[in-house]
Scaffold this active site. Structure first.
Site, PDB file in Angstrom:
ATOM      1  N   ALA A  28       3.086 -33.440  34.491  1.00 43.78           N
ATOM      2  CA  ALA A  28       4.368 -33.449  35.187  1.00 43.78           C
ATOM      3  C   ALA A  28       4.841 -32.029  35.506  1.00 43.78           C
ATOM      4  CB  ALA A  28       5.406 -34.182  34.347  1.00 43.78           C
ATOM      5  N   HIS A  29       6.005 -31.964  36.156  1.00 42.12           N
ATOM      6  CA  HIS A  29       6.520 -30.689  36.647  1.00 42.12           C
ATOM      7  C   HIS A  29       6.917 -29.735  35.526  1.00 42.12           C
ATOM      8  CE1 HIS A  29      10.739 -31.813  35.789  1.00 42.12           C
ATOM      9  NE2 HIS A  29      10.426 -33.016  36.246  1.00 42.12           N
ATOM     10  N   ASP A  30       6.684 -28.448  35.779  1.00 43.08           N
ATOM     11  CA  ASP A  30       7.083 -27.345  34.886  1.00 43.08           C
ATOM     12  C   ASP A  30       6.348 -27.345  33.559  1.00 43.08           C
ATOM     13  OD1 ASP A  30       9.514 -26.192  36.472  1.00 43.08           O
ATOM     14  OD2 ASP A  30       9.916 -28.346  36.358  1.00 43.08           O
ATOM     15  N   ARG A  89       8.246 -30.196  31.498  1.00 42.86           N
ATOM     16  CA  ARG A  89       8.635 -29.009  30.740  1.00 42.86           C
ATOM     17  C   ARG A  89       8.034 -28.968  29.341  1.00 42.86           C
ATOM     18  NH1 ARG A  89      14.460 -27.574  30.328  1.00 42.86           N
ATOM     19  NH2 ARG A  89      13.556 -25.516  30.028  1.00 42.86           N
TER      20      ARG A  89
END
Length: 307
Positions: free
Chosen positions: A222-224, A242
């Site tokens: 997923a993102h970050d 994250r």
């Protein structure tokens, strides 16, 4: 960009020097002294290096400058501020659909760069501002979205999507919205991504995959997310937004890491386990709630005796 410019464009209130100039927006743990830090908790406020903080109204005795949004609207506020940075030319917009052109047997957008010795097979699509290093192999039917950087000696197997849009949800005016982000995806030297796996690009920061890390088939990053070097993410696993994964970590098949969780170096997640909290260096974890493997085996043995 000065803070009073934000206040004129976005529904926020500023406590402190409205003439302070910010140069970027980032999550609290990554923001620098000239950035606007997005803080979801008092802990975020205490750890950030930034002088300016975007958060919900709260009692705080810090000497920092606060940009307060309404309760429950922090994602909406950061999305608007990020969009303001893009429109002001301070950040690139990777959300625009590329205007593809044919190159050999694949399609690419503008400002595409590729190193010597790299092989790109047919039916690959590559977005704008993408960089691919030397001696890489990009197999057929791979999608590489705008802003992605793939360094040297990487292998991307068929069906993978690198730099896919992130989805950060928020509600506004009784409508569901998505913030697709202004971050990038960066794969360092020697990374391999398996068949039909997805690596999302970052929202405010970059999604980073460290050197020689191997990502198996049907994996979602997923993102970050930040992953260190020489780690193995085995098939059908998922790492939520994250999360931070160290080096030499093994995440075995059908396992998961919850958002914002930190997994230290040399950790092993056994198959079908979930890391729900930070995991210390060298631990072996198993089970739905991510307990130490030996403790989980004892628990399972006791439960069987009750049957």
């Amino acid at each position: 960009m000065k803070l009073f410019d934000l206040a004129e464009k976005i529904d926020v209130s500023i406590v402190g020097d409205k003439n302070f100039e910010i140069k970027n927006i980032a999550y609290a743990d990554e923001a620098d002294e000239n950035g606007l830090a997005v803080a979801f908790s008092d802990k975020d406020i205490s750890i950030t290096k930034a002088k300016v903080i975007l958060t919900e109204p709260r009692i705080n005795f810090s000497d920092k400058i606060f940009v307060y949004c309404n309760y429950g609207e922090i994602i909406s506020a950061l999305a608007k501020i990020a969009d303001f940075f893009v429109k002001s030319g301070l950040r690139q917009n990777f959300n625009l659909p590329p205007k593809y052109k044919q190159k050999n047997n694949f399609m690419c957008g503008k400002n595409f760069k590729v190193g010597a010795g790299t092989i790109i097979e047919p039916f690959v699509t590559i977005g704008d501002d993408v960089e691919i290093g030397e001696n890489c192999l990009i197999e057929s039917n791979v999608s590489i979205d705008s802003g992605t950087i793939i360094k040297n000696n990487c292998v991307i197997h068929s069906g993978a999507r690198i730099g896919a849009k992130s989805f950060l949800h928020y509600d506004e005016d009784e409508q569901a919205n998505c913030f697709f982000g202004i971050g990038r995806t960066i794969l360092h030297d020697g990374v391999q991504v398996g068949y039909n796996s997805i690596v999302q690009r970052g929202t405010l920061s970059d999604t980073l995959i460290g050197e020689r890390t191997l990502i198996g088939n049907l994996v979602v990053i997923a993102h970050d997310v930040k992953i260190g070097s020489d780690s193995h993410i085995v098939c059908q696993s998922g790492i939520a937004s994250r999360a931070k994964i160290g080096s030499h970590v093994k995440i075995l098949a059908q396992s998961g890491v919850v958002d914002n969780v930190e997994v230290d170096d040399f950790v092993m997640l056994m198959s079908k386990s979930v890391a729900t909290k930070n995991i210390q260096r060298g631990k072996i974890i198993s089970g739905l709630y991510g307990r130490e493997h030996k403790s989980e085996l004892k628990t399972q043995a006791l439960l069987r005796k009750l049957q």
